[in-house]
Write a protein that holds these residues in place. Structure first.
Motif: not given
Length: 701
Positions: A396-417
């Motif tokens: 499910d790519m939509a769930l992965k997209n949400d996971l990327g946002v969750a990483h951004l929300l805690i300032g973890d841009n590398n994991s989001a990337k």
């Protein structure tokens, strides 16, 4: 029947008094004879008794001959049987007067009756959906939030209820210097969502907006085609589709929904419908629907009690527990209670971990849980929930997209990337992943590389891409590359409602405030502050120069990535309405002058600082984050030529001892081409049209 006969015989004796013979030889009643035909007291009494006995006879006749339909009468009185005990008594009166709550059994009975009336032709449950035994709940089940949130630092301190008992939004956990580097003075940091706290007065809108992406159970719609097999718990369901964006967005790229065949639209709608009931739960669907009916009608307190009863009856039903969580969620919104919302978060978790939960229910439940955790500021808890979702539904790519946002929300841009790289490797045309990946590249100052991802993502029109931040950063990247098409994207962002105008592109705004790039002291109403600054400018200048020695490290380089070239240092005295005590000890006279001006020191969306800019410095065109402040520049050391500032299309120069005032939510740009440094004092103040309540309640920036 003997008592009735005795009663009738007794009545005969009483109504036939002894007769006497009058002077004409006619027999008359004794009472009449005694009175001579007048209405004596005895006669009145006799007639009274006759009438009374007639009433008794009527009662006897009603009972004896069954003249009244008692079942019908009792049926009508049952409308007042509010406590469900079969009669109307004092307890019923208490319920009807609001002194006592109605029992859950009555609420469910009424909801089921209403449901049955509206749906008389409901299809019976197929034989293959008979009740199936469910395995017991595991002993290590933890019903609350403690398992995945006890170890992270964003705990209960993020739950906030203000002094009025209202649910309030807490600021996110304090970022480190490294996390806050990316555009702190602009909307470049992802962990602040633009708009809603300032443009709307209620928290409910946030609930409603968040609920859009989670499938709601349909209470009054029967399953469509029962012949289609229900997915078992261990079968991967279809990828959950995300609601389509409005058709008018980028019309040249997106097909209008009205032009699509109706059959095609119906087919899409069927695919979106989640399957939340397992085989056993279909046998109790009427009971679930009755409780759900209460929630849908906004009777959330009654819905909570109804679902609590169902959970007690069917403790291993995931759907009953999910309904309980939704009802608690709705009650939290109504009460504006973080505690109730936290209870719902725990119940969502319970529902997702019960055996025999359908895949769609697990997905809906955990998504809802993650959203509510984010709402309360529990970003790391939400991240753990989304990681679990991605493990369960890896395709499910939509769930992965949400996971990327969750990483951004805690300032973890590398994991989001890394997450978005995985998504784009699988789905290279995913617009949501593209705009977020482009956003991350730009935060790394990879300006040219970010442009195609931001542009393609916005042009895709995919859900989640129509966000002011992406228009902002695409335009900014194009400007830095010398591409005039930046203003085309600013214009589009303005048309989409993200920017007040092409020039004024702040994202954290209060609607209706006066908007103009340049202000006079009289316009602001802060004449006294301006006069104090201008009268004491030499004192302020001398203290600033005393701390400019680079060996002290008091002036720090600008870290917002706003410079094209050169050196720009700042020394901050107030930040977000908070005094920097150590800094003020170095410049006590300056800080003392400002203490009596709360429009400046209390401005939670601004700063008070010294700014020194060395020759050869150029600051990119940029805008501040909010329209809630105005910016004062007091000239302290200004070279005769080479220093200028542009706001919109009006360029001006500083003067020593004079204050310039502008609204930095409008685009502005700075050049320092002199042969010596330029030193100014920056004082941000609240926009004069903000009310005192707004100044107290607006979130800091």
């Amino acid at each position: 029947m003997a008592p009735r006969k005795n009663f009738r015989n007794q009545a005969k004796k009483e109504v036939k008094p002894a007769a006497v013979v009058n002077k004409n030889g006619v027999k008359v009643e004794a009472s009449v004879a005694a009175s001579g035909g007048g209405f004596s007291g005895t006669k009145i009494f006799t007639w009274f008794m006759v009438l009374a006995l007639l009433g008794v006879w009527s009662s006897v006749a009603v009972v004896w001959f069954d003249l009244v339909d008692y079942d019908n009468v009792i049926g009508k009185l049952s409308a007042y049987d509010a406590d469900g005990d079969g009669d109307f008594d004092v307890e019923d009166a208490k319920v009807l007067l609001g002194l006592k709550e109605r029992p859950v059994s009555v609420l469910l009975r009424e909801a089921k009756e209403e449901y049955a009336v509206k749906e008389p032709d409901a299809a019976p449950t197929p034989d293959d959906d008979a009740a199936v035994p469910l395995p017991p709940i595991s002993d290590d089940f933890i019903p609350d939030d403690s398992r995945d949130e006890a170890t992270h630092p964003y705990g209960d301190e993020n739950n906030a209820i203000d002094t009025k008992g209202e649910l309030v939004e807490k600021a996110q956990p304090q970022q480190t210097v490294e996390e806050s580097k990316q555009y702190n003075n602009q909307p470049g940091s992802y962990n602040n969502q633009p708009g809603s706290p300032e443009t709307k007065e209620t928290v409910q809108l946030r609930y409603n907006a968040e609920a859009e992406s989670v499938p709601e159970p349909e209470a009054d719609v029967e399953p469509e085609v029962e012949s289609v097999p229900e997915p078992e718990a261990d079968v991967e369901p279809e990828v959950e589709s995300v609601p389509e964006l409005e058709a008018e967005f980028v019309p040249e790229l997106k097909e209008n929904a009205e032009d699509q065949p109706k059959d095609k639209l119906k087919e899409k709608a069927k695919k979106k419908k989640p399957k939340l009931l397992n085989k056993f739960e279909k046998t109790i669907k009427t009971e679930i629907d009755a409780a759900e009916k209460l929630r849908k009608k906004g009777k959330v307190e009654e819905a909570v009690r109804a679902f609590e009863t169902l959970v007690l009856q069917y403790p291993q039903s995931p759907r009953c527990r999910y309904g309980k969580a939704l009802a608690e969620d709705g009650l939290a919104e109504k009460m504006l209670s973080n505690d109730m919302l936290q209870k719902a978060i725990g119940t969502y978790k319970e529902a997702s971990e019960l055996p025999n939960a359908t895949p769609d229910l697990i997905k809906a439940t955990l998504k809802k849980r993650a959203e509510r955790q984010q709402f309360l500021g529990r970003m790391r808890g939400a991240l753990a929930t989304l990681e679990k979702l991605v493990q369960i539904f890896p395709e499910d790519m939509a769930l992965k997209n949400d996971l990327g946002v969750a990483h951004l929300l805690i300032g973890d841009n590398n994991s989001a990337k890394r997450v978005y790289e995985e998504v784009l490797a699988t789905a290279p045309s995913d617009g949501f992943a593209k705009v977020h990946y482009g956003f991350i590249l730009k935060s790394e100052n990879k300006i040219a590389e970010s442009i195609p991802f931001l542009r393609d993502g916005l042009e895709s029109g995919d859900p989640g891409t129509d966000d002011g931040r992406f228009y902002f950063h695409l335009g900014d990247a194009l400007q830095r590359m010398g591409d005039d098409s930046a203003y085309k994207w600013y214009e589009r962002g303005h048309q989409r409602g993200h920017f007040a105008s092409v020039w004024q592109r702040s994202l954290y705004n209060v609607d209706g405030l006066k908007a103009q790039p340049w202000w006079t002291p009289k316009d602001t109403g802060y004449m006294d502050l301006v006069k104090t600054l201008e009268r004491n400018w030499r004192i302020i200048r001398d203290e600033a120069q005393s701390v400019m020695d680079r060996t002290t490290g008091l002036f720090v380089p600008e870290e917002e990535n706003l410079r094209e070239k050169g050196e720009w240092g700042q020394f901050t005295l107030w930040q977000q309405g908070k005094k920097a005590g150590e800094s003020c000890r170095s410049v006590p006279k300056t800080c003392g002058l400002l203490e009596r001006y709360p429009e400046a020191t209390g401005c939670k969306r601004g700063q008070i600082k010294f700014s020194v800019m060395q020759p050869g410095t150029h600051v990119w065109p940029h805008t501040g984050p909010t329209n809630c402040r105005l910016r004062m520049h007091l000239g302290l050391v200004i070279p005769k030529t080479g220093c200028k500032i542009r706001c919109t299309n009006d360029t001006r120069a500083w003067e020593e001892g004079k204050v310039l005032i502008f609204d930095d939510s409008f685009e502005h740009e700075v050049w320092q081409d002199a042969d010596s440094y330029r030193l100014i004092f920056i004082v941000d103040v609240w926009h004069p049209e903000l009310t005192q309540y707004q100044r107290q309640t607006l979130s800091p920036i």
